[in-house]
Design a protein around this motif. Structure first.
Motif, PDB file in Angstrom:
ATOM      1  N   MET A   1       0.820  -1.204   0.000  1.00  0.00           N
ATOM      2  CA  MET A   1       0.000   0.000   0.000  1.00  0.00           C
ATOM      3  C   MET A   1       0.860   1.263   0.000  1.00  0.00           C
ATOM      4  SD  MET A   1      -3.332   0.697   0.032  1.00  0.00           S
ATOM      5  CE  MET A   1      -4.159  -0.628   0.922  1.00  0.00           C
ATOM      6  N   SER A   2       1.915   1.248   0.845  1.00  0.00           N
ATOM      7  CA  SER A   2       2.784   2.426   0.929  1.00  0.00           C
ATOM      8  C   SER A   2       3.491   2.687  -0.400  1.00  0.00           C
ATOM      9  CB  SER A   2       3.814   2.255   2.052  1.00  0.00           C
ATOM     10  OG  SER A   2       4.612   1.101   1.829  1.00  0.00           O
ATOM     11  N   SER A   3       3.769   1.616  -1.163  1.00  0.00           N
ATOM     12  CA  SER A   3       4.427   1.797  -2.459  1.00  0.00           C
ATOM     13  C   SER A   3       3.515   2.541  -3.437  1.00  0.00           C
ATOM     14  CB  SER A   3       4.834   0.446  -3.047  1.00  0.00           C
ATOM     15  OG  SER A   3       3.704  -0.392  -3.243  1.00  0.00           O
ATOM     16  N   ILE A   4       2.200   2.288  -3.347  1.00  0.00           N
ATOM     17  CA  ILE A   4       1.246   2.990  -4.214  1.00  0.00           C
ATOM     18  C   ILE A   4       1.202   4.465  -3.848  1.00  0.00           C
ATOM     19  CG2 ILE A   4      -1.168   3.177  -4.909  1.00  0.00           C
ATOM     20  CD1 ILE A   4      -1.464   0.202  -4.398  1.00  0.00           C
ATOM     21  N   TYR A   5       1.147   4.745  -2.538  1.00  0.00           N
ATOM     22  CA  TYR A   5       1.141   6.141  -2.089  1.00  0.00           C
ATOM     23  C   TYR A   5       2.462   6.830  -2.460  1.00  0.00           C
ATOM     24  CZ  TYR A   5      -3.104   5.522   0.690  1.00  0.00           C
ATOM     25  OH  TYR A   5      -4.397   5.303   1.096  1.00  0.00           O
ATOM     26  N   GLY A   6       3.565   6.077  -2.351  1.00  0.00           N
ATOM     27  CA  GLY A   6       4.864   6.645  -2.709  1.00  0.00           C
ATOM     28  C   GLY A   6       4.933   6.998  -4.183  1.00  0.00           C
ATOM     29  N   LEU A   7       4.377   6.118  -5.019  1.00  0.00           N
ATOM     30  CA  LEU A   7       4.352   6.380  -6.453  1.00  0.00           C
ATOM     31  C   LEU A   7       3.466   7.591  -6.764  1.00  0.00           C
ATOM     32  CD1 LEU A   7       5.086   5.549  -9.340  1.00  0.00           C
ATOM     33  CD2 LEU A   7       3.107   4.014  -9.321  1.00  0.00           C
ATOM     34  N   ALA A   8       2.319   7.678  -6.072  1.00  0.00           N
ATOM     35  CA  ALA A   8       1.411   8.814  -6.275  1.00  0.00           C
ATOM     36  C   ALA A   8       2.101  10.115  -5.887  1.00  0.00           C
ATOM     37  CB  ALA A   8       0.138   8.626  -5.454  1.00  0.00           C
ATOM     38  N   MET A   9       2.861  10.093  -4.784  1.00  0.00           N
ATOM     39  CA  MET A   9       3.578  11.286  -4.347  1.00  0.00           C
ATOM     40  C   MET A   9       4.632  11.687  -5.373  1.00  0.00           C
ATOM     41  SD  MET A   9       5.918  11.886  -0.943  1.00  0.00           S
ATOM     42  CE  MET A   9       7.216  10.828  -1.625  1.00  0.00           C
ATOM     43  N   ALA A  10       5.374  10.704  -5.891  1.00  0.00           N
ATOM     44  CA  ALA A  10       6.419  10.987  -6.878  1.00  0.00           C
ATOM     45  C   ALA A  10       5.816  11.586  -8.145  1.00  0.00           C
ATOM     46  CB  ALA A  10       7.188   9.705  -7.202  1.00  0.00           C
ATOM     47  N   VAL A  11       4.693  11.035  -8.582  1.00  0.00           N
ATOM     48  CA  VAL A  11       4.029  11.546  -9.788  1.00  0.00           C
ATOM     49  C   VAL A  11       3.516  12.961  -9.560  1.00  0.00           C
ATOM     50  CG1 VAL A  11       2.072  11.245 -11.363  1.00  0.00           C
ATOM     51  CG2 VAL A  11       3.404   9.260 -10.626  1.00  0.00           C
ATOM     52  N   SER A  12       2.954  13.213  -8.372  1.00  0.00           N
ATOM     53  CA  SER A  12       2.425  14.548  -8.080  1.00  0.00           C
ATOM     54  C   SER A  12       3.544  15.593  -8.045  1.00  0.00           C
ATOM     55  CB  SER A  12       1.662  14.550  -6.756  1.00  0.00           C
ATOM     56  OG  SER A  12       2.509  14.230  -5.669  1.00  0.00           O
ATOM     57  N   LEU A  13       4.722  15.197  -7.562  1.00  0.00           N
ATOM     58  CA  LEU A  13       5.871  16.108  -7.590  1.00  0.00           C
ATOM     59  C   LEU A  13       6.338  16.359  -9.019  1.00  0.00           C
ATOM     60  CD1 LEU A  13       7.952  14.736  -4.565  1.00  0.00           C
ATOM     61  CD2 LEU A  13       6.750  16.932  -4.684  1.00  0.00           C
ATOM     62  N   LEU A  14       6.331  15.297  -9.822  1.00  0.00           N
ATOM     63  CA  LEU A  14       6.698  15.433 -11.234  1.00  0.00           C
ATOM     64  C   LEU A  14       5.724  16.351 -11.962  1.00  0.00           C
ATOM     65  CD1 LEU A  14       8.435  14.544 -13.662  1.00  0.00           C
ATOM     66  CD2 LEU A  14       6.885  12.598 -13.937  1.00  0.00           C
ATOM     67  N   MET A  15       4.447  16.265 -11.600  1.00  0.00           N
ATOM     68  CA  MET A  15       3.431  17.085 -12.244  1.00  0.00           C
ATOM     69  C   MET A  15       3.627  18.567 -11.988  1.00  0.00           C
ATOM     70  SD  MET A  15       1.399  15.259 -14.096  1.00  0.00           S
ATOM     71  CE  MET A  15      -0.156  16.119 -14.274  1.00  0.00           C
ATOM     72  N   ILE A  16       4.241  18.912 -10.847  1.00  0.00           N
ATOM     73  CA  ILE A  16       4.550  20.326 -10.582  1.00  0.00           C
ATOM     74  C   ILE A  16       5.512  20.844 -11.640  1.00  0.00           C
ATOM     75  CG2 ILE A  16       5.639  21.950  -8.969  1.00  0.00           C
ATOM     76  CD1 ILE A  16       4.656  20.222  -6.684  1.00  0.00           C
ATOM     77  N   GLY A  17       6.516  20.036 -11.972  1.00  0.00           N
ATOM     78  CA  GLY A  17       7.470  20.423 -13.011  1.00  0.00           C
ATOM     79  C   GLY A  17       6.815  20.485 -14.380  1.00  0.00           C
ATOM     80  N   VAL A  18       5.934  19.530 -14.664  1.00  0.00           N
ATOM     81  CA  VAL A  18       5.218  19.538 -15.947  1.00  0.00           C
ATOM     82  C   VAL A  18       4.354  20.787 -16.052  1.00  0.00           C
ATOM     83  CG1 VAL A  18       3.499  18.344 -17.355  1.00  0.00           C
ATOM     84  CG2 VAL A  18       5.223  17.024 -16.111  1.00  0.00           C
ATOM     85  N   ASN A  19       3.701  21.135 -14.944  1.00  0.00           N
ATOM     86  CA  ASN A  19       2.861  22.330 -14.921  1.00  0.00           C
ATOM     87  C   ASN A  19       3.684  23.579 -15.234  1.00  0.00           C
ATOM     88  OD1 ASN A  19       0.724  24.295 -14.034  1.00  0.00           O
ATOM     89  ND2 ASN A  19       2.175  24.586 -12.376  1.00  0.00           N
ATOM     90  N   TYR A  20       4.860  23.668 -14.645  1.00  0.00           N
ATOM     91  CA  TYR A  20       5.719  24.837 -14.863  1.00  0.00           C
ATOM     92  C   TYR A  20       6.129  24.935 -16.331  1.00  0.00           C
ATOM     93  CZ  TYR A  20       9.376  28.308 -14.045  1.00  0.00           C
ATOM     94  OH  TYR A  20      10.145  29.447 -14.080  1.00  0.00           O
ATOM     95  N   TYR A  21       6.299  23.793 -16.965  1.00  0.00           N
ATOM     96  CA  TYR A  21       6.697  23.771 -18.383  1.00  0.00           C
ATOM     97  C   TYR A  21       5.523  24.129 -19.286  1.00  0.00           C
ATOM     98  CZ  TYR A  21       8.157  21.941 -22.918  1.00  0.00           C
ATOM     99  OH  TYR A  21       8.438  21.796 -24.253  1.00  0.00           O
ATOM    100  N   VAL A  22       4.337  23.595 -18.993  1.00  0.00           N
ATOM    101  CA  VAL A  22       3.172  23.796 -19.852  1.00  0.00           C
ATOM    102  C   VAL A  22       2.559  25.175 -19.663  1.00  0.00           C
ATOM    103  CG1 VAL A  22       0.818  23.025 -20.343  1.00  0.00           C
ATOM    104  CG2 VAL A  22       2.640  21.346 -19.995  1.00  0.00           C
ATOM    105  N   ASP A  23       2.429  25.594 -18.395  1.00  0.00           N
ATOM    106  CA  ASP A  23       1.785  26.877 -18.099  1.00  0.00           C
ATOM    107  C   ASP A  23       2.783  28.014 -18.302  1.00  0.00           C
ATOM    108  OD1 ASP A  23       0.260  28.981 -17.196  1.00  0.00           O
ATOM    109  OD2 ASP A  23       0.532  28.503 -15.073  1.00  0.00           O
ATOM    110  N   ARG A  24       2.740  28.613 -19.474  1.00  0.00           N
ATOM    111  CA  ARG A  24       3.704  29.662 -19.814  1.00  0.00           C
ATOM    112  C   ARG A  24       3.525  30.930 -18.981  1.00  0.00           C
ATOM    113  NH1 ARG A  24       1.883  27.668 -24.786  1.00  0.00           N
ATOM    114  NH2 ARG A  24       0.567  29.509 -25.115  1.00  0.00           N
ATOM    115  N   LYS A  25       2.321  31.158 -18.473  1.00  0.00           N
ATOM    116  CA  LYS A  25       2.062  32.350 -17.673  1.00  0.00           C
ATOM    117  C   LYS A  25       2.303  32.106 -16.184  1.00  0.00           C
ATOM    118  CE  LYS A  25      -1.187  34.782 -20.658  1.00  0.00           C
ATOM    119  NZ  LYS A  25      -0.404  36.031 -20.661  1.00  0.00           N
ATOM    120  N   HIS A  26       2.576  30.855 -15.802  1.00  0.00           N
ATOM    121  CA  HIS A  26       2.835  30.492 -14.409  1.00  0.00           C
ATOM    122  C   HIS A  26       1.741  31.005 -13.481  1.00  0.00           C
ATOM    123  CE1 HIS A  26       6.579  29.149 -16.011  1.00  0.00           C
ATOM    124  NE2 HIS A  26       7.056  30.366 -16.210  1.00  0.00           N
TER     125      HIS A  26
END
Length: 323
Positions: A1-26
């Motif tokens: 179970m913790s591995s699923i939550y860990g993966l979700a956390m890692a993806v959510s952190l990655l999504m912050i970087g993706v957001n910064y790249y996609v959202d040109r107006k920040h």
């Protein structure tokens, strides 16, 4: 179970970087949304690793920190996309309300107002907080319901006023909000030990980022001040201007492409301008708002160093024949 939550956390952190790249107006509200999801998933992950009640309670508080500010950021983002005009004091008032809600939800282990009693147990080796709800626990449900109701109201306003690009985008926003409401309701009914919201939040991020990237190209993510400025500088008439022929427009576009840098959307709008189409006609053809066309028109005038449509046509005459 913790591995699923860990993966979700890692993806959510990655999504912050993706957001910064996609959202040109920040956009700050979109960024806050992504940070809130990451904080929430971190709390769930920490809770899945907890061995003592103190650690579990702090993990629960961290998760609530993300959960409390997530609907706030989602509401503010929806209002931005729908061009919903709100008073300047509203975000400050909502932050204050959210802070009070967070203090109430985080009181478990200190005061018997949110949880009368709480203990840590283990099911198949997985830590689970056993809670006896206190008198203020229903406040959180009212809090979430109020935010969800506000989101639905703003989306309904968007549908009526047609301030987003098209009805498809309105339906898309409604689907995102109602989908999360449904998951939250199901979780409350089945009382699952797994927080499905940790996954649905990431799916929501992806969907919103997809929509946001599209709307950026339509100019929907601009601030109201930018729209007002564009409106003020676009007042020319088209009745006395003769449109260019298709062959002339091709020559103009070819010649100008070697001199000026226009976005793909600006090139589309420029073609319509050279055909001497009215802004409303262009907006209807491209399925966007007229204010969006005003924005693109202003950008075209600025880049081509012209002040209005008359000057644009006068300048275009020089480039309407093959060099």
């Amino acid at each position: 179970m913790s591995s699923i939550y860990g993966l979700a956390m890692a993806v959510s952190l990655l999504m912050i970087g993706v957001n910064y790249y996609v959202d040109r107006k920040h956009d700050k509200w979109l960024l806050l949304l992504f940070v809130s999801v990451a904080v929430c998933d971190f709390g769930y992950f920490l809770l899945s690793l907890s061995k003592t009640l103190d650690v579990a309670l702090w993990a629960n508080r961290i998760a609530y920190l993300g959960n409390v500010f997530l609907p706030f950021s989602l509401l503010m983002m929806i209002m931005t996309l729908s061009r919903f005009t709100y008073p300047k004091w509203l975000p400050k008032v909502l932050v204050a309300v959210n802070t009070v809600m967070l203090l109430i939800a985080a009181s478990g282990g200190f005061l018997p107002i949110y949880y009368k009693d709480v203990s840590l147990g283990f099911v198949d080796g997985y830590p689970v907080l056993s809670k006896e709800y206190g008198p203020l626990h229903p406040v959180y449900k009212v809090f979430l319901f109020a935010y969800f109701a506000a989101m639905v109201a703003v989306i309904a306003y968007t549908a009526v006023k047609k301030t987003v690009v098209s009805s498809k985008h309105t339906v898309f926003l409604a689907f995102v909000v109602i989908g999360n409401i449904a998951i939250w309701l199901v979780e409350n009914m089945i009382h699952s030990s797994f927080e499905f919201l940790s996954i649905s939040y990431i799916v929501t991020e992806g969907m919103i980022l997809f929509l946001y990237s599209i709307l950026q190209d339509y100019g929907i993510t601009d601030t109201p001040k930018e729209v007002v400025a564009v409106t003020e500088q676009n007042t020319e008439t088209v009745e006395t201007i003769k449109a260019f022929t298709g062959e002339q427009i091709e020559c103009i576009m070819k010649n100008w492409s070697a001199i000026y840098t226009l976005s793909q959307r600006e090139k589309e709008v420029l073609r319509f301008l050279l055909e001497n189409k009215k802004r409303k006609v262009i907006a209807d053809t491209l399925f966007v708002t007229e204010s969006t066309i005003k924005k693109h028109t202003a950008a075209i005038y600025r880049k081509l160093e012209t002040a209005n449509r008359a000057e644009l046509f006068e300048k275009a005459k020089e480039y309407s024949v093959q060099n």
